[in-house]
Design an enzyme around this catalytic site. Sequence first.
Site, PDB file in Angstrom:
ATOM      1  N   HIS A 128      29.917  36.515  47.697  1.00  0.00           N
ATOM      2  CA  HIS A 128      30.615  36.705  46.421  1.00  0.00           C
ATOM      3  C   HIS A 128      29.620  36.761  45.261  1.00  0.00           C
ATOM      4  O   HIS A 128      29.713  37.646  44.394  1.00  0.00           O
ATOM      5  CB  HIS A 128      31.610  35.558  46.222  1.00  0.00           C
ATOM      6  CG  HIS A 128      32.212  35.488  44.858  1.00  0.00           C
ATOM      7  ND1 HIS A 128      33.437  36.039  44.550  1.00  0.00           N
ATOM      8  CD2 HIS A 128      31.757  34.917  43.702  1.00  0.00           C
ATOM      9  CE1 HIS A 128      33.706  35.823  43.270  1.00  0.00           C
ATOM     10  NE2 HIS A 128      32.704  35.136  42.737  1.00  0.00           N
ATOM     11  N   GLU A 129      28.661  35.837  45.242  1.00  0.00           N
ATOM     12  CA  GLU A 129      27.699  35.797  44.140  1.00  0.00           C
ATOM     13  C   GLU A 129      26.776  37.027  44.162  1.00  0.00           C
ATOM     14  O   GLU A 129      26.441  37.579  43.106  1.00  0.00           O
ATOM     15  CB  GLU A 129      26.877  34.510  44.215  1.00  0.00           C
ATOM     16  CG  GLU A 129      27.695  33.239  44.071  1.00  0.00           C
ATOM     17  CD  GLU A 129      28.509  33.193  42.786  1.00  0.00           C
ATOM     18  OE1 GLU A 129      28.045  33.757  41.768  1.00  0.00           O
ATOM     19  OE2 GLU A 129      29.608  32.620  42.801  1.00  0.00           O
ATOM     20  N   HIS A 132      28.519  39.903  42.528  1.00  0.00           N
ATOM     21  CA  HIS A 132      28.395  39.957  41.066  1.00  0.00           C
ATOM     22  C   HIS A 132      27.132  40.729  40.657  1.00  0.00           C
ATOM     23  O   HIS A 132      27.142  41.513  39.706  1.00  0.00           O
ATOM     24  CB  HIS A 132      28.314  38.542  40.484  1.00  0.00           C
ATOM     25  CG  HIS A 132      29.634  37.862  40.340  1.00  0.00           C
ATOM     26  ND1 HIS A 132      30.713  38.420  39.691  1.00  0.00           N
ATOM     27  CD2 HIS A 132      30.049  36.625  40.752  1.00  0.00           C
ATOM     28  CE1 HIS A 132      31.730  37.576  39.703  1.00  0.00           C
ATOM     29  NE2 HIS A 132      31.354  36.475  40.347  1.00  0.00           N
ATOM     30  N   GLU A 189      35.719  38.672  39.094  1.00  0.00           N
ATOM     31  CA  GLU A 189      35.852  37.718  40.185  1.00  0.00           C
ATOM     32  C   GLU A 189      36.552  38.352  41.383  1.00  0.00           C
ATOM     33  O   GLU A 189      36.142  38.175  42.531  1.00  0.00           O
ATOM     34  CB  GLU A 189      36.626  36.477  39.713  1.00  0.00           C
ATOM     35  CG  GLU A 189      35.894  35.631  38.693  1.00  0.00           C
ATOM     36  CD  GLU A 189      34.586  35.074  39.231  1.00  0.00           C
ATOM     37  OE1 GLU A 189      34.537  34.718  40.425  1.00  0.00           O
ATOM     38  OE2 GLU A 189      33.622  35.010  38.470  1.00  0.00           O
TER      39      GLU A 189
END
Length: 264
Positions: A128-129, A132, A189
């Site tokens: 997920h990070e 980003h 997100e």
Amino acid sequence: MVRWLVVGALALLLSGCDETPTGRNRIAWIPQAMMADMGNETFEQMRHTMPVVTDPAIKRLAECVSVELVDALGESWPEVDIPNHWDVVVFDNPMPNAFALPGGRIGINSGLLQVAQTPDQLAAVIGHEIGHVIARHGNERLTQQLGIQAVLMVIGLASDGEVSSDALIRALGLGSQLGITLPFSRAHEVEADRIGLQLMARAGFNPKHSIELWHNMMELDDQQPFELLSTHPHHESRIAVLEESMPEASEVFSSVPRAACSPL
């Protein structure tokens, strides 16, 4: 007069659109080299001001999961410009969190390992990070913030007594927060969740463990802010997004070798 200045400023912002890895239009004007420099500087400051975990087993797990994910980036999104080397550090911090920065930096708080209880769950967070970063969300947020500030400054200079300048700026400032900054943050997100799910599956981590992770998060924190005023979606919303994207991720996972990262 004010209306036309606002329209002109917004048209200028929209003229710089390109696309994220998921095909969403974005505006990200900050040079990537500058974003990488800022990311590296921030990471080095954290490394020298925060305690770092030295336990070999923890370091080995964090680096193994991160390397597997980074190696899978080129297969999933070969068109994305990514750093050749990523520096991974585990910080001695009880807050269950992680982050990735432009320039190839990954930080993991030790507290996350109490919530992400398997390598697959940890991969869900780190993926997920990384999502980003490759979607350039930090660049987009900074560009948006600069654009909002520019529009408000123009309005402040141009309100010729039609209404109170201070009142107008306050009203538009609130509108920009609720109408632009917060919804875009929630969109970031959700997009990072989708990217991270595909990335962990491509790297050989079971994507179904991402849902287990968020159930662990729900047990940890039942008190959440009202979603409209939150930069993060509710846990239930995130799980719904992951479930919607799960069939595609599961198909990818079934076609690749399992990641070989040992649990603690």
